[in-house]
Design a protein around this motif. Structure first.
Motif, short mmCIF file in Angstrom:
data_model
loop_
_atom_site.label_atom_id
_atom_site.label_comp_id
_atom_site.label_asym_id
_atom_site.label_seq_id
_atom_site.Cartn_x
_atom_site.Cartn_y
_atom_site.Cartn_z
N GLY A 83 -11.68 -57.41 84.73
CA GLY A 83 -12.45 -57.03 83.54
C GLY A 83 -13.53 -58.05 83.24
N ALA A 84 -14.53 -57.65 82.47
CA ALA A 84 -15.58 -58.59 82.07
C ALA A 84 -14.92 -59.69 81.24
CB ALA A 84 -16.68 -57.87 81.33
N PRO A 85 -14.65 -59.50 79.95
CA PRO A 85 -13.80 -60.47 79.29
C PRO A 85 -12.35 -59.99 79.27
CG PRO A 85 -15.08 -59.30 77.66
CD PRO A 85 -15.45 -58.76 78.99
N VAL A 86 -12.16 -58.66 79.11
CA VAL A 86 -10.82 -58.10 78.99
C VAL A 86 -10.84 -56.72 79.64
CG1 VAL A 86 -9.08 -57.29 77.35
CG2 VAL A 86 -10.39 -59.32 76.83
N VAL A 87 -9.76 -56.34 80.33
CA VAL A 87 -9.65 -55.01 80.90
C VAL A 87 -9.32 -54.05 79.75
CG1 VAL A 87 -8.40 -53.56 82.53
CG2 VAL A 87 -8.87 -55.93 83.10
N GLU A 88 -10.21 -53.08 79.50
CA GLU A 88 -10.05 -52.16 78.37
C GLU A 88 -8.87 -51.22 78.60
OE1 GLU A 88 -11.72 -52.20 75.50
OE2 GLU A 88 -12.78 -53.95 76.25
N GLY A 89 -8.03 -51.08 77.56
CA GLY A 89 -6.91 -50.15 77.61
C GLY A 89 -5.69 -50.67 78.34
N ALA A 90 -5.77 -51.82 78.96
CA ALA A 90 -4.63 -52.38 79.68
C ALA A 90 -3.79 -53.23 78.75
CB ALA A 90 -5.11 -53.22 80.86
N ALA A 91 -2.50 -53.33 79.08
CA ALA A 91 -1.60 -54.14 78.27
C ALA A 91 -0.40 -54.56 79.11
CB ALA A 91 -1.12 -53.37 77.05
N VAL A 92 0.26 -55.61 78.66
CA VAL A 92 1.50 -56.06 79.26
C VAL A 92 2.53 -56.09 78.14
CG1 VAL A 92 2.72 -57.98 80.35
CG2 VAL A 92 0.40 -57.42 81.07
N GLN A 93 3.65 -55.39 78.35
CA GLN A 93 4.72 -55.37 77.35
C GLN A 93 5.82 -56.30 77.80
OE1 GLN A 93 5.81 -51.28 76.80
NE2 GLN A 93 3.97 -50.83 75.61
N ALA A 94 6.41 -56.98 76.81
CA ALA A 94 7.46 -57.94 77.10
C ALA A 94 8.52 -57.90 76.02
CB ALA A 94 6.88 -59.35 77.20
N GLU A 95 9.70 -58.38 76.36
CA GLU A 95 10.80 -58.48 75.40
C GLU A 95 11.05 -59.96 75.14
OE1 GLU A 95 15.57 -57.52 75.06
OE2 GLU A 95 14.45 -56.85 76.81
N LEU A 102 10.46 -67.60 74.93
CA LEU A 102 10.93 -67.17 76.25
C LEU A 102 10.83 -65.65 76.30
CD1 LEU A 102 12.13 -68.56 78.74
CD2 LEU A 102 14.38 -68.08 77.83
N LEU A 103 10.10 -65.11 77.29
CA LEU A 103 9.82 -63.68 77.40
C LEU A 103 10.28 -63.12 78.74
CD1 LEU A 103 6.06 -63.74 76.37
CD2 LEU A 103 7.93 -63.08 74.91
N ARG A 104 10.61 -61.82 78.73
CA ARG A 104 10.83 -61.09 79.99
C ARG A 104 9.82 -59.96 80.02
NH1 ARG A 104 15.99 -60.24 79.98
NH2 ARG A 104 16.40 -61.92 81.43
N ILE A 105 8.99 -59.92 81.06
CA ILE A 105 7.97 -58.89 81.20
C ILE A 105 8.67 -57.58 81.56
CG2 ILE A 105 5.88 -58.19 82.42
CD1 ILE A 105 5.57 -60.72 80.69
N THR A 106 8.38 -56.51 80.79
CA THR A 106 9.02 -55.22 81.04
C THR A 106 8.08 -54.22 81.69
OG1 THR A 106 8.53 -54.53 78.78
CG2 THR A 106 10.70 -55.48 79.18
N ASP A 107 6.85 -54.08 81.17
CA ASP A 107 5.92 -53.08 81.69
C ASP A 107 4.52 -53.65 81.80
OD1 ASP A 107 7.77 -50.93 81.79
OD2 ASP A 107 7.56 -50.66 79.62
N ILE A 108 3.76 -53.12 82.78
CA ILE A 108 2.33 -53.41 82.90
C ILE A 108 1.62 -52.06 82.83
CG2 ILE A 108 0.51 -54.29 84.37
CD1 ILE A 108 2.58 -56.25 85.54
N LEU A 109 0.79 -51.90 81.81
CA LEU A 109 0.08 -50.64 81.59
C LEU A 109 -1.38 -50.82 81.98
CD1 LEU A 109 1.48 -49.91 78.03
CD2 LEU A 109 2.36 -49.05 80.19
N GLU A 110 -1.89 -49.93 82.85
CA GLU A 110 -3.30 -50.00 83.24
C GLU A 110 -4.19 -49.34 82.20
OE1 GLU A 110 -4.55 -49.48 87.35
OE2 GLU A 110 -2.43 -49.21 87.84
N SER A 111 -3.64 -48.37 81.46
CA SER A 111 -4.41 -47.69 80.42
C SER A 111 -3.44 -47.14 79.38
CB SER A 111 -5.23 -46.55 81.02
OG SER A 111 -4.36 -45.58 81.59
N GLY A 112 -4.00 -46.74 78.24
CA GLY A 112 -3.18 -46.14 77.18
C GLY A 112 -2.41 -47.14 76.34
N ALA A 113 -2.88 -48.37 76.27
CA ALA A 113 -2.17 -49.40 75.52
C ALA A 113 -2.19 -49.14 74.02
CB ALA A 113 -2.77 -50.77 75.81
N ASP A 114 -3.24 -48.47 73.52
CA ASP A 114 -3.36 -48.24 72.08
C ASP A 114 -2.32 -47.25 71.57
OD1 ASP A 114 -5.53 -49.91 72.27
OD2 ASP A 114 -6.98 -48.26 72.43
#
Length: 192
Positions: free
Chosen positions: A46-58, A92-104
């Protein structure tokens, strides 16, 4: 699939299932959070940030890092020595999901640092709502010499928001704020 996320001024390359130690976040153990500042997903940069992407963690736990010793000694000065220790607060986090789009549309709480201003968004609307009624029919009391923002706020809290109201104040009997006679005289001039 991997992603590069940014939090706490640092960047982390993560995959699903990774366990991470990051700067302290405002979240409790067992809570699910989402990082929206994603710099790279797979091969998408991404330029500064990849639009619509997100990383979810517990959030697994709130912990402290190992103790770091900071020692200062100036040579040939026996009285100038200092030793300090510091343990950084971490999450302390555990990564659960990586979303390429639809983070909102996920509805998961965004990850916010513990000392961040964004951690308390409820305070800003309340302050704006309190300032709006005062500004509706109010005069700028700071136009009077000697009345600064703090004194103007105290006067507004006491119910004085216009020059005419300040001109009608009796300096000897008014107890809410120390009103000076010069303020009342200037308010009488400005009220006309």
């Amino acid at each position: 699939m991997f992603a590069v996320l940014k939090t706490g001024g640092k960047q982390y390359k993560v995959q699903s299932g990774d366990v991470l130690r990051v700067e302290k976040l405002a979240a409790d153990a067992g809570e699910k959070i989402q990082f929206n500042e994603i710099l790279m997903v797979g091969s998408t940069i991404g330029a500064p940030v990849v639009e619509g992407a997100a990383v979810q963690a517990e959030v697994i736990d709130q912990i402290k890092g190992e103790k770091l010793i900071h020692y200062v000694k100036r040579r040939r000065k026996h009285s100038s020595q200092r030793k300090k220790g510091h343990r950084q607060q971490l999450t302390l986090l555990r990564i659960t999901d990586i979303l390429e789009s639809g983070a909102d549309a996920t509805g998961v709480k965004a990850a916010v640092g513990a000392g961040s201003v964004a951690a308390a968004p409820a305070a800003a609307p309340k302050a704006a709502a309190a300032a709006a009624p005062a500004a509706a029919g109010a005069d700028d009391l700071t136009a009077i010499t000697g009345v600064g923002p703090a004194a103007a706020k105290k006067l507004a809290d006491a119910g004085i928001t216009t020059f005419a109201q300040l001109a009608a104040v009796d300096v000897d009997t008014f107890d809410a704020v120390k009103v000076k006679a010069e303020w009342v005289a200037q308010a009488k001039d400005l009220a006309q």
